[in-house]
Design a protein around this motif. Structure first.
Motif, PDB file in Angstrom:
ATOM      1  N   GLU A 155       7.396  -1.832  -6.861  1.00 49.57           N
ATOM      2  CA  GLU A 155       5.945  -1.920  -7.009  1.00 49.57           C
ATOM      3  C   GLU A 155       5.244  -1.720  -5.672  1.00 49.57           C
ATOM      4  O   GLU A 155       4.204  -1.057  -5.589  1.00 49.57           O
ATOM      5  CB  GLU A 155       5.556  -3.268  -7.621  1.00 49.57           C
ATOM      6  CG  GLU A 155       5.868  -3.383  -9.112  1.00 49.57           C
ATOM      7  CD  GLU A 155       5.145  -2.333  -9.936  1.00 49.57           C
ATOM      8  OE1 GLU A 155       3.933  -2.127  -9.708  1.00 49.57           O
ATOM      9  OE2 GLU A 155       5.793  -1.701 -10.795  1.00 49.57           O
ATOM     10  N   ALA A 156       5.813  -2.297  -4.605  1.00 51.73           N
ATOM     11  CA  ALA A 156       5.215  -2.147  -3.273  1.00 51.73           C
ATOM     12  C   ALA A 156       5.293  -0.694  -2.816  1.00 51.73           C
ATOM     13  O   ALA A 156       4.326  -0.149  -2.257  1.00 51.73           O
ATOM     14  CB  ALA A 156       5.913  -3.059  -2.275  1.00 51.73           C
ATOM     15  N   ALA A 180       3.232   6.143   5.185  1.00 52.39           N
ATOM     16  CA  ALA A 180       2.371   4.980   4.964  1.00 52.39           C
ATOM     17  C   ALA A 180       3.231   3.742   4.705  1.00 52.39           C
ATOM     18  O   ALA A 180       4.341   3.829   4.162  1.00 52.39           O
ATOM     19  CB  ALA A 180       1.437   5.220   3.791  1.00 52.39           C
ATOM     20  N   ARG A 181       2.651   2.610   5.080  1.00 50.79           N
ATOM     21  CA  ARG A 181       3.357   1.338   4.880  1.00 50.79           C
ATOM     22  C   ARG A 181       2.321   0.222   4.750  1.00 50.79           C
ATOM     23  O   ARG A 181       1.426   0.103   5.576  1.00 50.79           O
ATOM     24  CB  ARG A 181       4.284   1.073   6.067  1.00 50.79           C
ATOM     25  CG  ARG A 181       5.086  -0.210   5.981  1.00 50.79           C
ATOM     26  CD  ARG A 181       6.091  -0.234   7.097  1.00 50.79           C
ATOM     27  NE  ARG A 181       6.733  -1.539   7.231  1.00 50.79           N
ATOM     28  CZ  ARG A 181       7.713  -1.820   8.084  1.00 50.79           C
ATOM     29  NH1 ARG A 181       8.163  -0.872   8.895  1.00 50.79           N
ATOM     30  NH2 ARG A 181       8.240  -3.029   8.136  1.00 50.79           N
ATOM     31  N   ASP A 182       2.450  -0.546   3.679  1.00 54.21           N
ATOM     32  CA  ASP A 182       1.571  -1.694   3.446  1.00 54.21           C
ATOM     33  C   ASP A 182       0.090  -1.306   3.483  1.00 54.21           C
ATOM     34  O   ASP A 182      -0.749  -1.991   4.076  1.00 54.21           O
ATOM     35  CB  ASP A 182       1.844  -2.806   4.458  1.00 54.21           C
ATOM     36  CG  ASP A 182       3.284  -3.309   4.417  1.00 54.21           C
ATOM     37  OD1 ASP A 182       3.858  -3.326   3.315  1.00 54.21           O
ATOM     38  OD2 ASP A 182       3.822  -3.659   5.482  1.00 54.21           O
ATOM     39  N   GLY A 183      -0.237  -0.174   2.862  1.00 56.72           N
ATOM     40  CA  GLY A 183      -1.632   0.234   2.754  1.00 56.72           C
ATOM     41  C   GLY A 183      -2.241   0.757   4.028  1.00 56.72           C
ATOM     42  O   GLY A 183      -3.453   0.635   4.237  1.00 56.72           O
ATOM     43  N   ALA A 240       8.922   2.834   5.543  1.00 54.64           N
ATOM     44  CA  ALA A 240       7.677   3.376   5.012  1.00 54.64           C
ATOM     45  C   ALA A 240       7.957   4.339   3.865  1.00 54.64           C
ATOM     46  O   ALA A 240       9.112   4.674   3.573  1.00 54.64           O
ATOM     47  CB  ALA A 240       6.917   4.106   6.118  1.00 54.64           C
ATOM     48  N   VAL A 241       6.879   4.817   3.223  1.00 55.25           N
ATOM     49  CA  VAL A 241       6.989   5.888   2.235  1.00 55.25           C
ATOM     50  C   VAL A 241       6.400   7.144   2.855  1.00 55.25           C
ATOM     51  O   VAL A 241       5.713   7.083   3.873  1.00 55.25           O
ATOM     52  CB  VAL A 241       6.253   5.543   0.928  1.00 55.25           C
ATOM     53  CG1 VAL A 241       6.737   4.213   0.370  1.00 55.25           C
ATOM     54  CG2 VAL A 241       4.733   5.525   1.129  1.00 55.25           C
ATOM     55  N   VAL A 242       6.653   8.279   2.227  1.00 50.59           N
ATOM     56  CA  VAL A 242       6.137   9.540   2.756  1.00 50.59           C
ATOM     57  C   VAL A 242       5.541  10.372   1.628  1.00 50.59           C
ATOM     58  O   VAL A 242       6.089  10.403   0.518  1.00 50.59           O
ATOM     59  CB  VAL A 242       7.232  10.327   3.501  1.00 50.59           C
ATOM     60  CG1 VAL A 242       8.361  10.725   2.570  1.00 50.59           C
ATOM     61  CG2 VAL A 242       6.653  11.562   4.200  1.00 50.59           C
ATOM     62  N   ALA A 245      10.911   6.049   0.287  1.00 47.53           N
ATOM     63  CA  ALA A 245      10.413   6.618  -0.971  1.00 47.53           C
ATOM     64  C   ALA A 245       9.515   7.816  -0.658  1.00 47.53           C
ATOM     65  O   ALA A 245       8.907   7.887   0.408  1.00 47.53           O
ATOM     66  CB  ALA A 245       9.645   5.582  -1.784  1.00 47.53           C
ATOM     67  N   VAL A 246       9.464   8.749  -1.612  1.00 50.07           N
ATOM     68  CA  VAL A 246       8.756  10.015  -1.404  1.00 50.07           C
ATOM     69  C   VAL A 246       7.869  10.320  -2.607  1.00 50.07           C
ATOM     70  O   VAL A 246       8.267  10.089  -3.753  1.00 50.07           O
ATOM     71  CB  VAL A 246       9.760  11.174  -1.211  1.00 50.07           C
ATOM     72  CG1 VAL A 246       9.022  12.475  -0.925  1.00 50.07           C
ATOM     73  CG2 VAL A 246      10.765  10.868  -0.128  1.00 50.07           C
TER      74      VAL A 246
END
Length: 528
Positions: free
Chosen positions: A403-404, A427-430, A470-472, A494-495
């Protein structure tokens, strides 16, 4: 003879600002006044002698005012070439009086468009007689002066006073150029609206028009000339904003501020505070937060070097706490829906810092037109109004995002939509933690974004870059697995990407091998 005495003026205006003062000044200079409908009534009520146009034509206004000036006695008086024997004979034969000055401003179609008037109201605000008279007088500018802007009233009087009650050819030429441009912009607004109503996506003719909002000192570079024009589009943004303070906005300021405000408009202020920092039309930091101050601090942390001299856009009313933080470094422009009195006072201490309030946020889903000039023409397309919250994501890897991660994936893709292609956003944590923009190779964008994250970590004294975990997001598909490899190397977990590559299977397999979650959006966000 280039000077033409003004003996008779026809006034027919929708906007009556300054009308009585101007009419009185003309009367005092011996000019006979002719007018129509409400304009004639207003002049007469002011105690000034005025002849109704129906006396000139021999016909009453009819059809709810749709027909009043479309008559040879009006157009003949505007179009007749003074000194031409044939024209003079026709005027004498038919009792046509010359009109030396035409003062017309048009039915407020653009204002009706701005207030989203219904179809019938829009149609009734299409002026016919006004543009016809304007074009006739403008064509005959060798003999007739035409005024379409209340701002020109004083200039008309000054030119008449400088030439013993006459107007000069140079002045009439400038007025005619402005008049033709006015009717062109007016018709462009009508054509665009009607084409949209008819569902025309590629009309046979596309007209663009706007009103001068600001003459600029120069364009992108000092050797380029530039100006800022407003269109009939009332969508909130830079064009509708009020500048509360600071020096004059430049071409680059306007362009960058528009980019920043369009992006911050993607963030619902009822859900979260958000801040966007833009430099050279690309976001160098974007973040959500519990307050604007927190959102700004998190956005700044992404790339504090690039943020220097940047544009700050906020999705809520600028408060004192956020203002005090923003002014700590050199900032070119702050734009927000509004600003508190305390915030305005804080910003006022930085006299060159521009503060703009736009009243509302732009709707990212709103339709509109995007235009780019090319040699010999221009490209027109609908705005990129796709919003990630409306998209159905397809998880294509064995591991689904948490979910995060899912929240950050949506955040990152929202930002990637506004980054120049090729675009990569970590991005990470908004909050963004690395942005790679405008590279010819997607893998280069991924590496640049990761490098910026390393630099930001070093500047903050962090043990490792925030791309770890982080996500990308990628604005378009990964054509090869090497771009994904760069993201894996940076520590992404995560992508999110559109998908659609011939090598999707190869990219998905590489994500599975590395334990990444990957979601496809099915929507691409190229921005050139």
């Amino acid at each position: 003879m280039t000077e033409r005495p003004v003996a008779r003026a026809l006034l027919s205006v929708s906007d009556k600002t300054g009308l009585i003062e101007f009419a009185r000044a003309l009367h005092e200079r011996g000019v006979a006044l002719v007018s129509t409908g409400g304009t004639s009534k207003a002049i007469a009520e002011a105690g000034l002698p005025v002849r109704d146009v129906s006396d000139l034509t021999g016909f009453p206004e009819m059809m709810d005012g749709r027909v009043k000036t479309l008559h040879p006695n009006v157009h003949g008086g505007l179009l007749a070439i003074r000194g031409d024997a044939g024209h003079e004979a026709s005027m004498a034969e038919h009792g046509i009086l010359p009109i030396d000055l035409l003062v017309v401003n048009l039915y407020p179609f653009e204002a009706a468009l701005a207030r989203n008037a219904d179809y019938d109201d829009m149609v009734e605000n299409i002026d016919i007689g006004g543009p016809a008279m304007i074009r006739g007088a403008s064509k005959n500018h060798a003999h007739v002066a035409v005024v379409v802007d209340v701002a020109d009233y004083a200039a008309v009087l000054a030119d008449m006073d400088a030439h013993a009650g006459a107007t000069s050819l140079a002045f009439r030429t400038r007025l005619a150029a402005k008049a033709f441009s006015r009717t062109a912009a007016y018709d462009a607004a009508i054509g665009t609206w009607l084409s949209a109503h008819a569902g025309e996506t590629a009309p046979a003719f596309r007209a663009l028009g706007g009103a001068l909002a600001q003459g600029l000192r120069y364009g992108e570079n000092p050797h380029q000339q530039a100006a800022f024009y407003r269109t009939a589009d009332s969508r909130p943004g830079v064009a509708t904003a009020t500048q509360l303070q600071g020096k004059e906005l430049s071409y680059n300021n306007l362009n960058d501020t528009d980019a920043a405000y369009e992006l911050v408009g993607e963030f619902d202020p009822a859900r979260t505070a958000a801040c966007v920092i833009v430099k050279h039309a690309n976001p160098c930091g974007v973040a959500e937060g519990g307050s604007l101050k927190e959102a700004y601090e998190r956005a700044l942390a992404c790339d504090p070097v690039s943020a220097f001299g940047g544009i700050v856009a906020l999705n809520r009313t600028l408060d004192a706490e956020a203002a005090a933080e923003i002014v700590k470094i050199f900032t070119e422009v702050i734009i927000a829906p509004d600003a508190t009195d305390e915030a305005r006072a804080i910003v006022a201490a930085k006299k060159n810092l521009r503060l703009l309030v736009a009243g509302a946020l732009p709707d990212p889903r709103a339709p509109g037109l995007s235009v780019k000039t090319i040699a010999g023409g221009f490209l027109a397309q609908t705005r990129d109004s796709a919003v990630v919250d409306d998209l159905e994501l397809q998880v294509v890897t064995r591991r689904a995002p948490t979910e995060a991660e899912l929240a950050d994936l949506r955040f990152a893709f929202r930002v990637a939509k506004h980054v120049k292609s090729n675009a990569i956003v970590y991005a990470r944590d908004g909050a963004t933690v690395g942005v790679g923009a405008g590279q010819m190779s997607r893998v280069d964008s991924a590496r640049i974004a990761a490098r910026k994250a390393v630099d930001a970590a070093e500047a903050a004294g962090a043990a490792e870059p925030l791309t770890r975990g982080a996500v990308v997001a990628s604005d378009a598909f990964f054509p090869f697995a090497d771009g994904l490899d760069a993201a894996i190397e940076a520590g992404a977990t995560a992508v999110i990407q559109p998908g659609g590559s011939m090598r999707d299977a190869e990219v998905i397999a590489r994500a599975d091998e590395a334990g990444l979650a990957m979601a496809f959006t099915g929507v691409r966000h190229f921005r050139h």
